[in-house]
Design an enzyme around this catalytic site. Structure first.
Site, PDB file in Angstrom:
ATOM      1  CE  LYS A 173      -1.690   2.881   2.927  1.00 29.94           C
ATOM      2  NZ  LYS A 173      -1.742   4.079   2.060  1.00 29.94           N
ATOM      3  CD  GLU A 248      13.791   0.997   9.811  1.00 24.14           C
ATOM      4  OE1 GLU A 248      14.347   2.013  10.295  1.00 24.14           O
ATOM      5  OE2 GLU A 248      13.966  -0.140  10.282  1.00 24.14           O
ATOM      6  CB  CYS A 282      13.513   9.803   6.866  1.00 23.12           C
ATOM      7  SG  CYS A 282      14.467   8.784   5.739  1.00 23.12           S
ATOM      8  CD  GLU A 381      10.338  13.694  10.370  1.00 16.41           C
ATOM      9  OE1 GLU A 381       9.208  13.238  10.579  1.00 16.41           O
ATOM     10  OE2 GLU A 381      11.234  13.067   9.768  1.00 16.41           O
TER      11      GLU A 381
HETATM   12  P1  NAD Z   1       2.738   8.677   7.330  1.00 12.87           P
HETATM   13  O1  NAD Z   1       3.099   8.027   8.614  1.00 12.87           O
HETATM   14  O2  NAD Z   1       1.692   9.718   7.353  1.00 12.87           O
HETATM   15  O3  NAD Z   1       2.244   7.577   6.270  1.00 12.87           O
HETATM   16  C1  NAD Z   1       3.045   6.483   5.899  1.00 12.87           C
HETATM   17  C2  NAD Z   1       2.153   5.390   5.315  1.00 12.87           C
HETATM   18  O4  NAD Z   1       1.323   4.886   6.353  1.00 12.87           O
HETATM   19  C3  NAD Z   1       1.200   5.868   4.213  1.00 12.87           C
HETATM   20  O5  NAD Z   1       1.085   4.872   3.223  1.00 12.87           O
HETATM   21  C4  NAD Z   1      -0.103   6.042   4.953  1.00 12.87           C
HETATM   22  O6  NAD Z   1      -1.241   5.955   4.126  1.00 12.87           O
HETATM   23  C5  NAD Z   1      -0.029   4.865   5.922  1.00 12.87           C
HETATM   24  N1  NAD Z   1      -0.909   4.990   7.103  1.00 12.87           N
HETATM   25  C6  NAD Z   1      -1.400   6.115   7.661  1.00 12.87           C
HETATM   26  N2  NAD Z   1      -2.170   5.788   8.723  1.00 12.87           N
HETATM   27  C7  NAD Z   1      -2.159   4.443   8.836  1.00 12.87           C
HETATM   28  C8  NAD Z   1      -2.752   3.511   9.726  1.00 12.87           C
HETATM   29  N3  NAD Z   1      -3.529   3.906  10.723  1.00 12.87           N
HETATM   30  N4  NAD Z   1      -2.514   2.193   9.542  1.00 12.87           N
HETATM   31  C9  NAD Z   1      -1.696   1.776   8.544  1.00 12.87           C
HETATM   32  N5  NAD Z   1      -1.115   2.602   7.664  1.00 12.87           N
HETATM   33  C10 NAD Z   1      -1.324   3.926   7.807  1.00 12.87           C
HETATM   34  O7  NAD Z   1       4.111   9.232   6.700  1.00 12.87           O
HETATM   35  P2  NAD Z   1       4.311  10.105   5.388  1.00 12.87           P
HETATM   36  O8  NAD Z   1       3.819  11.490   5.631  1.00 12.87           O
HETATM   37  O9  NAD Z   1       3.805   9.361   4.203  1.00 12.87           O
HETATM   38  O10 NAD Z   1       5.916  10.097   5.264  1.00 12.87           O
HETATM   39  C11 NAD Z   1       6.742  11.001   5.912  1.00 12.87           C
HETATM   40  C12 NAD Z   1       7.354  10.385   7.155  1.00 12.87           C
HETATM   41  O11 NAD Z   1       8.068   9.204   6.805  1.00 12.87           O
HETATM   42  C13 NAD Z   1       8.372  11.286   7.828  1.00 12.87           C
HETATM   43  O12 NAD Z   1       8.191  11.228   9.212  1.00 12.87           O
HETATM   44  C14 NAD Z   1       9.707  10.661   7.433  1.00 12.87           C
HETATM   45  O13 NAD Z   1      10.766  10.950   8.321  1.00 12.87           O
HETATM   46  C15 NAD Z   1       9.361   9.218   7.406  1.00 12.87           C
HETATM   47  N6  NAD Z   1      10.311   8.456   6.589  1.00 12.87           N
HETATM   48  C16 NAD Z   1      11.170   7.576   7.197  1.00 12.87           C
HETATM   49  C17 NAD Z   1      12.113   6.865   6.440  1.00 12.87           C
HETATM   50  C18 NAD Z   1      13.060   5.877   7.081  1.00 12.87           C
HETATM   51  O14 NAD Z   1      13.565   5.001   6.379  1.00 12.87           O
HETATM   52  N7  NAD Z   1      13.324   6.001   8.370  1.00 12.87           N
HETATM   53  C19 NAD Z   1      12.160   7.053   5.055  1.00 12.87           C
HETATM   54  C20 NAD Z   1      11.267   7.951   4.472  1.00 12.87           C
HETATM   55  C21 NAD Z   1      10.336   8.630   5.242  1.00 12.87           C
END
Ligand code: NAD
Length: 480
Positions: A173, A248, A282, A381
């Site tokens: 997803k 992550e 990130c 962040e």
């Molecule tokens: P997010 O947490 O809002 O969403 C991530 C994913 O989770 C999306 O596909 C979203 O639809 C899904 N999601 C949301 N609510 C959910 C739920 N209740 N159950 C299951 N899935 C759910 O993050 P984002 O805004 O898409 O991405 C940005 C974040 O990701 C930043 O905090 C960034 O630091 C982090 N990030 C981390 C890494 C790493 O490898 N550590 C890499 C890239 C991004």
């Protein structure tokens, strides 16, 4: 154009009949494509297809699985330019950054194509005679992958390729803001000859598709990348449901600038790490922890770089927009919070004014000085191009400040002092430590993951270690 879900080898519509439009963040009046707004029932169907396909894919010889991954990598390589343009249109990053990311996805498929034939296992000396004692690695089963929007092709690729290489079947997803590149990965693998059901891509909300993937019994492992808030919830839910899980998450990454650093070189490193990808990595640098001897000169140099960034639509500018209205609003909120807390706005702080940027979600590269480590701008962040500069009196204090956050993803030091460089590597609480380099930018063949709130610290991604999450080891006692 309306894209469909990919379930059991077929392109299908959601049972809801609903679709959602994805807009171009550089010009929100432009709809890039529409995607299925799927329900829990769509997700269930995808998991069941993955479960049904598992035995066949696991039994496919590793070299053959590798051939499919290699062919998928080749398919992507042949379409690199179109994929790059799609990524710029949906996510907004600059063309060079998007092109590098597509290349990363291609390289990941080729890398894990080789690994599929070479999953490892060990031979041990048996205590009994007439016995062979060894281990084999088996796939975990059905892997659910949930990915963010900020690297919309590289992150799905770095989960998907090792999962399939090891013989797992997958449900994926992607984030709803930029799901297109993940759908293209399904096209690549479909064309490459992946058996029906081995990969299923379902677009839609986390609250429906994501929740079903995490909770449904037939899912064995959940790999999530995203924010720390959602990640913690996902971790709790998935472990409660008895799944193997890796999360992550976010970062608050520092670059320490020591007294021995060249302020101009340090400013280049911080600006590249902080303003690159519009600060939406990130691993983006969001804190510069600077020795008082070089502070003034460093700030002048950093402000200079912030003010000379060429902002505009990613196709022909150095820095693209934020991905969405929400992300832009969140960055502007943090800029206000920092000023309310008493930090000094030294550069940027607003939205750029030009004909090309007036309708998109653009924000200026921003520098705050006079920042204290306990301010929210130094702790939380932001996920935009905002760098908080914190002045310190000595290297000891720099290390304390660098470690004074809940996160621990990536960190770097700029120094000419060998002892400081080594102490930094030893004492920094981060999954990635870099000397005289920016916090962003990772090699695909080495492990990646965070400390503290940046990761569940269960398994690493990428490189050989990236396969561990997707395999389970069996020990064989073979007496004859
Ligand atoms: P997010 O947490 O809002 O969403 C991530 C994913 O989770 C999306 O596909 C979203 O639809 C899904 N999601 C949301 N609510 C959910 C739920 N209740 N159950 C299951 N899935 C759910 O993050 P984002 O805004 O898409 O991405 C940005 C974040 O990701 C930043 O905090 C960034 O630091 C982090 N990030 C981390 C890494 C790493 O490898 N550590 C890499 C890239 C991004």
């Amino acid at each position: 154009m309306t894209e469909k879900n990919y379930v059991n080898g077929e392109w299908v519509e959601s049972e809801t009949g609903d679709t959602v439009e994805v807009e171009n963040p550089a010009d929100p009046s432009e709809v890039v494509a529409s995607y299925q707004q799927s329900s829990r029932a769509d997700a269930t169907e995808a998991v069941e297809a993955a479960a049904a396909a598992q035995d066949e894919w696991a039994a496919t010889p590793g070299p053959e699985r590798g051939r499919v991954l290699r062919a998928a990598g080749n398919w992507l390589a042949e379409r690199k330019e179109g994929l790059t343009e799609q990524l710029v249109a949906e996510e907004g990053k600059a063309y060079a950054e998007a092109s590098g990311e597509v290349q990363r996805a291609i390289d990941i498929f080729h890398y894990f194509a080789g690994k599929a034939a070479d999953l490892g296992g060990t031979v041990k000396g048996p205590s009994a005679g007439d016995q062979h004692l060894y281990t084999v690695k088996e796939p975990v089963g059905v892997a659910a992958l949930i990915t963010p929007w900020n690297y919309p092709i590289a992150i799905p690729a770095w989960k998907l390729a090792p999962a399939l290489a090891a013989g797992n079947t997958v449900v994926l997803k992607p984030a709803s803001v930029a799901p297109g590149p993940a759908v293209e990965l399904a096209k690549a693998l479909d064309e490459a000859g992946l058996p029906a059901g081995a990969l299923n891509v379902v677009t839609g909300p986390g609250s429906t598709v994501g929740t079903e993937f995490i909770e449904y019994e037939a899912v064995d492992a959940v790999s999530f990348t995203g924010s720390s808030e959602v990640g913690q919830m996902v971790y709790d839910q998935a472990t409660d449901a008895g799944k193997r899980v890796q999360t992550e998450l976010g970062g608050k990454n520092p670059t320490v600038v020591s007294a021995s650093a060249d302020p101009a070189e340090a400013a280049d490193i911080v600006a590249n790490g902080g303003f690159g990808t519009t600060g939406q990595s990130c691993t983006a640098c969001s804190r510069a922890v600077v020795h008082e001897d070089v502070y003034d000169e460093f700030v002048d140099e950093l402000v200079d770089r912030a003010e000379s960034v060429d902002i505009g639509p990613g196709l022909d500018h150095e820095m693209g927009p934020q991905v969405s209205a929400d992300e832009l609003e969140s960055t502007l909120d943090y800029i206000e919070i920092a000023q309310d807390e008493g930090a000094t706005l030294a550069a940027g702080g607003g939205t750029p004014e030009s004909a090309e940027t007036e309708s998109g979600y653009f924000v200026e590269p921003t520098v705050f000085t006079d920042v204290d480590s306990d301010m929210r701008i130094a702790q939380e962040e932001v996920f935009g191009p905002v760098v908080a500069v914190i002045e310190v009196g000595d290297f000891e204090e720099a290390l304390d400040v660098a470690n004074d956050v809940d996160y621990g993803l990536s960190a770097s030091v700029v120094t000419d002092d060998h002892t400081e460089a080594n102490r930094f590597v030893d004492e920094i609480e981060a999954g990635v430590a870099k000397v005289n380099a920016k916090t962003t930018g990772l090699e695909l063949h080495v492990p990646f993951g965070g400390f503290k709130r940046s990761s569940s610290e269960t398994w690493r991604e990428q490189g050989d270690e990236g396969l561990e999450f997707y395999t389970i080891e069996k020990t064989v006692y073979d007496s004859y």
